[in-house]
Design an enzyme around this catalytic site. Structure first.
Site, short mmCIF file in Angstrom:
data_model
loop_
_atom_site.label_atom_id
_atom_site.label_comp_id
_atom_site.label_asym_id
_atom_site.label_seq_id
_atom_site.Cartn_x
_atom_site.Cartn_y
_atom_site.Cartn_z
N SER A 1 0.84 -1.20 0.00
CA SER A 1 0.00 0.00 0.00
C SER A 1 0.87 1.25 0.00
O SER A 1 1.96 1.26 0.60
CB SER A 1 -0.91 0.02 1.23
OG SER A 1 -1.59 1.26 1.36
N TYR B 1 -1.75 -0.27 10.17
CA TYR B 1 -1.93 -0.71 8.78
C TYR B 1 -0.76 -0.26 7.91
O TYR B 1 -0.14 -1.05 7.19
CB TYR B 1 -3.24 -0.17 8.22
CG TYR B 1 -3.53 -0.61 6.80
CD1 TYR B 1 -4.20 -1.80 6.56
CD2 TYR B 1 -3.13 0.16 5.71
CE1 TYR B 1 -4.46 -2.22 5.25
CE2 TYR B 1 -3.38 -0.25 4.41
CZ TYR B 1 -4.05 -1.44 4.19
OH TYR B 1 -4.29 -1.84 2.89
#
Length: 268
Positions: free
Chosen positions: A143, A156
């Protein structure tokens, strides 16, 4: 048919990026194992692929469970005879993921089990089977959230940075064994259904951070995954490839959905 006769194992394939990748790889000739925590979602995707003439099976797997991953990879090899493509795409997020000081330890542990160990399990049990077949492609969905700091989603983002690094280590350690490993780093990606419900004002806030007014779709990421899985990408190795509609080209991290909502609140 760039993936003709190749066998793909795709986690998180019941929806979103994983679903789009399963569809794209099947169109390019691959047999696909649609792997997802949600058994029904996996079955719907696999049934649709089979109805279109592809070879596909659905597997309900919790990627945080090493034995479940090992068993499912064995099932794929038993069913199709080999494993050529390992797309480790499954990930989790939790609403309570804020910053490193305020996050409960449980948040870190829950996301670590899926977002890092889920990838580790796939590599540990999938790569040896790929080497048995002469090698193949490992594609890890990381990501852009792991490329820069933010006010929220510390767990995250940090754990996505970890799997980006893991991709490079895998490339170095097993590249000469026939394993071509790369990471895809999506920015904000919206499914067609979500995009249809996306307020125009919020879309405008997001696209201010991009070099195009077009919101990124799961199919955009899937197209990159297909290329990386093909023989055309043989010289692209150990790379972290952004797919963020040009956001990082402007010198800043591509906004996540949470960032986009915050931008909208500020603008109003």
């Amino acid at each position: 048919m760039r993936l003709q006769n190749k066998i793909a194992y795709i986690t998180g394939a019941g929806n979103g990026i994983g679903e789009a990748t399963a569809e794209a790889m099947a169109r390019e000739g691959a047999a696909v194992a649609v792997v997802d925590l949600d058994r029904d979602a996996a079955a719907l995707v696999a049934d649709r692929l089979c109805a279109a003439g592809a070879r596909a099976i659905a597997l309900a797997v919790d990627v945080s469970d090493p034995e479940a991953v090992r068993t499912s990879i064995g099932q794929v090899v038993d069913e199709f005879g080999r494993l050529d493509i390992l797309h480790l795409n499954a990930a989790a997020g939790v609403p309570g993921d804020t910053n490193a000081v305020n996050n409960d330890l449980d948040v870190w542990e829950r996301l670590f089990r899926v977002n890092v160990m889920g990838v580790v399990h796939g590599i540990k049990y999938g790569v040896p089977r790929m080497i048995e077949a002469g090698g193949g492609s490992v594609i890890i969905t990381s990501s852009m959230g792991g490329q820069a700091g933010d006010l929220n989603r510390a767990a995250y983002g940090s754990l996505k940075a970890a799997v980006t690094a893991l991709t490079r280590y895998l490339s170095v350690s097993h590249g000469r064994s026939g394993i071509n490993a790369n990471a895809i780093l999506p920015g904000l990606v919206l499914s067609p259904t979500a995009a249809a419900q996306f307020p125009a004002s919020l879309a405008a806030a997001v696209t201010k951070h991009q070099t195009t007014d077009r919101l990124t779709q799961p199919s955009d990421v899937a197209n990159l995954a297909v290329f990386l899985a093909s023989d055309e990408a043989i010289a692209i190795r150990g790379q972290a490839i952004a797919i963020d509609a040009g956001g990082s080209a402007q010198g800043g991290a591509t906004p996540t959905l949470a960032d986009a909502v915050a931008a909208l609140v500020v603008s109003t």
